[in-house]
Write a protein that holds these residues in place. Structure first.
Motif, PDB file in Angstrom:
ATOM      1  N   ARG A  22       0.826  -1.205   0.000  1.00 36.58           N
ATOM      2  CA  ARG A  22       0.000   0.000   0.000  1.00 36.58           C
ATOM      3  C   ARG A  22       0.858   1.252   0.000  1.00 36.58           C
ATOM      4  O   ARG A  22       2.072   1.172   0.040  1.00 36.58           O
ATOM      5  CB  ARG A  22      -0.948  -0.015   1.193  1.00 36.58           C
ATOM      6  CG  ARG A  22      -0.250  -0.106   2.550  1.00 36.58           C
ATOM      7  CD  ARG A  22      -1.222   0.244   3.659  1.00 36.58           C
ATOM      8  NE  ARG A  22      -1.764   1.578   3.438  1.00 36.58           N
ATOM      9  CZ  ARG A  22      -2.914   2.044   3.956  1.00 36.58           C
ATOM     10  NH1 ARG A  22      -3.638   1.277   4.738  1.00 36.58           N
ATOM     11  NH2 ARG A  22      -3.319   3.264   3.708  1.00 36.58           N
ATOM     12  N   CYS A  26      -4.083   6.494   0.968  1.00 35.43           N
ATOM     13  CA  CYS A  26      -4.737   5.868  -0.177  1.00 35.43           C
ATOM     14  C   CYS A  26      -6.021   5.202   0.304  1.00 35.43           C
ATOM     15  O   CYS A  26      -5.978   4.254   1.086  1.00 35.43           O
ATOM     16  CB  CYS A  26      -3.763   4.850  -0.777  1.00 35.43           C
ATOM     17  SG  CYS A  26      -4.477   3.560  -1.789  1.00 35.43           S
ATOM     18  N   HIS A  27      -7.174   5.727  -0.145  1.00 32.65           N
ATOM     19  CA  HIS A  27      -8.460   5.211   0.341  1.00 32.65           C
ATOM     20  C   HIS A  27      -8.686   3.764  -0.068  1.00 32.65           C
ATOM     21  O   HIS A  27      -9.199   2.965   0.717  1.00 32.65           O
ATOM     22  CB  HIS A  27      -9.613   6.080  -0.169  1.00 32.65           C
ATOM     23  CG  HIS A  27      -9.675   7.408   0.506  1.00 32.65           C
ATOM     24  ND1 HIS A  27      -9.877   7.538   1.861  1.00 32.65           N
ATOM     25  CD2 HIS A  27      -9.537   8.665   0.031  1.00 32.65           C
ATOM     26  CE1 HIS A  27      -9.869   8.819   2.188  1.00 32.65           C
ATOM     27  NE2 HIS A  27      -9.666   9.532   1.088  1.00 32.65           N
ATOM     28  N   CYS A  29      -6.462   1.605  -0.473  1.00 34.06           N
ATOM     29  CA  CYS A  29      -5.575   0.808   0.387  1.00 34.06           C
ATOM     30  C   CYS A  29      -6.209   0.589   1.753  1.00 34.06           C
ATOM     31  O   CYS A  29      -6.142  -0.505   2.319  1.00 34.06           O
ATOM     32  CB  CYS A  29      -4.227   1.503   0.556  1.00 34.06           C
ATOM     33  SG  CYS A  29      -3.333   1.770  -0.989  1.00 34.06           S
ATOM     34  N   ASP A  30      -6.839   1.635   2.277  1.00 33.86           N
ATOM     35  CA  ASP A  30      -7.526   1.509   3.561  1.00 33.86           C
ATOM     36  C   ASP A  30      -8.653   0.478   3.461  1.00 33.86           C
ATOM     37  O   ASP A  30      -8.834  -0.355   4.350  1.00 33.86           O
ATOM     38  CB  ASP A  30      -8.103   2.858   4.005  1.00 33.86           C
ATOM     39  CG  ASP A  30      -7.016   3.890   4.309  1.00 33.86           C
ATOM     40  OD1 ASP A  30      -5.862   3.482   4.563  1.00 33.86           O
ATOM     41  OD2 ASP A  30      -7.324   5.095   4.282  1.00 33.86           O
ATOM     42  N   ASP A  31      -9.416   0.558   2.364  1.00 33.22           N
ATOM     43  CA  ASP A  31     -10.503  -0.405   2.138  1.00 33.22           C
ATOM     44  C   ASP A  31      -9.957  -1.829   2.077  1.00 33.22           C
ATOM     45  O   ASP A  31     -10.526  -2.758   2.657  1.00 33.22           O
ATOM     46  CB  ASP A  31     -11.242  -0.109   0.822  1.00 33.22           C
ATOM     47  CG  ASP A  31     -11.995   1.223   0.868  1.00 33.22           C
ATOM     48  OD1 ASP A  31     -12.163   1.781   1.969  1.00 33.22           O
ATOM     49  OD2 ASP A  31     -12.404   1.690  -0.208  1.00 33.22           O
ATOM     50  N   GLN A  33      -7.223  -2.943   3.354  1.00 35.59           N
ATOM     51  CA  GLN A  33      -6.701  -3.370   4.650  1.00 35.59           C
ATOM     52  C   GLN A  33      -7.820  -3.868   5.559  1.00 35.59           C
ATOM     53  O   GLN A  33      -7.648  -4.839   6.297  1.00 35.59           O
ATOM     54  CB  GLN A  33      -5.934  -2.225   5.321  1.00 35.59           C
ATOM     55  CG  GLN A  33      -5.261  -2.673   6.617  1.00 35.59           C
ATOM     56  CD  GLN A  33      -4.284  -1.655   7.147  1.00 35.59           C
ATOM     57  OE1 GLN A  33      -3.648  -0.925   6.387  1.00 35.59           O
ATOM     58  NE2 GLN A  33      -4.161  -1.599   8.456  1.00 35.59           N
ATOM     59  N   VAL A  34      -8.984  -3.228   5.498  1.00 33.02           N
ATOM     60  CA  VAL A  34     -10.132  -3.675   6.298  1.00 33.02           C
ATOM     61  C   VAL A  34     -10.488  -5.120   5.947  1.00 33.02           C
ATOM     62  O   VAL A  34     -10.711  -5.954   6.837  1.00 33.02           O
ATOM     63  CB  VAL A  34     -11.345  -2.735   6.075  1.00 33.02           C
ATOM     64  CG1 VAL A  34     -12.607  -3.341   6.666  1.00 33.02           C
ATOM     65  CG2 VAL A  34     -11.072  -1.364   6.678  1.00 33.02           C
ATOM     66  N   GLN A  49       1.954  -5.604   6.109  1.00 37.65           N
ATOM     67  CA  GLN A  49       1.803  -4.582   5.092  1.00 37.65           C
ATOM     68  C   GLN A  49       3.152  -3.988   4.752  1.00 37.65           C
ATOM     69  O   GLN A  49       4.046  -3.933   5.584  1.00 37.65           O
ATOM     70  CB  GLN A  49       0.802  -3.514   5.511  1.00 37.65           C
ATOM     71  CG  GLN A  49       1.075  -2.819   6.818  1.00 37.65           C
ATOM     72  CD  GLN A  49       0.020  -1.753   7.066  1.00 37.65           C
ATOM     73  OE1 GLN A  49      -0.313  -0.984   6.176  1.00 37.65           O
ATOM     74  NE2 GLN A  49      -0.503  -1.694   8.276  1.00 37.65           N
TER      75      GLN A  49
END
Length: 92
Positions: A22, A26-27, A29-31, A33-34, A49
């Motif tokens: 990631r 970075c949105h 990337c956040d998504d 990661q969830v 990560q």
């Protein structure tokens, strides 16, 4: 090995490794990661990560595709992580 259950040939989830590549802020990337945290948490699979901005080799290989998810070092997906597909990849 005749008659052996396919179960024995599988790699147990705890012996798998998911890598999320990631970049900061970075949105997508956040998504991703969830989803990775949820699936790996459910299955007891370790994950890590890596920040693409800190690794030239990863940067050159994956910059256009961030976020990228690797399973056991092989590319599983990029951009959007599908929870069901990742779960299947880790349990098949």
């Amino acid at each position: 090995m005749a008659g052996m259950s396919p179960l024995f040939r599988r790699t147990p989830p705890r012996d798998r490794l998911v890598t999320l590549i990631r970049k900061p802020g970075c949105h997508l990337c956040d998504d991703a990661q969830v989803v990775v945290e949820k699936v790996c948490g459910d299955l007891g699979v370790p994950w890590e990560q890596k920040d693409i901005t800190e690794d030239r080799e990863l940067h050159d290989q994956y910059w256009e595709q961030i976020p990228v998810v690797l399973v056991d070092g092989r590319q599983h997906t990029f951009w959007r992580v599908n929870e069901g597909r990742l779960r299947k990849a880790l349990t098949d």
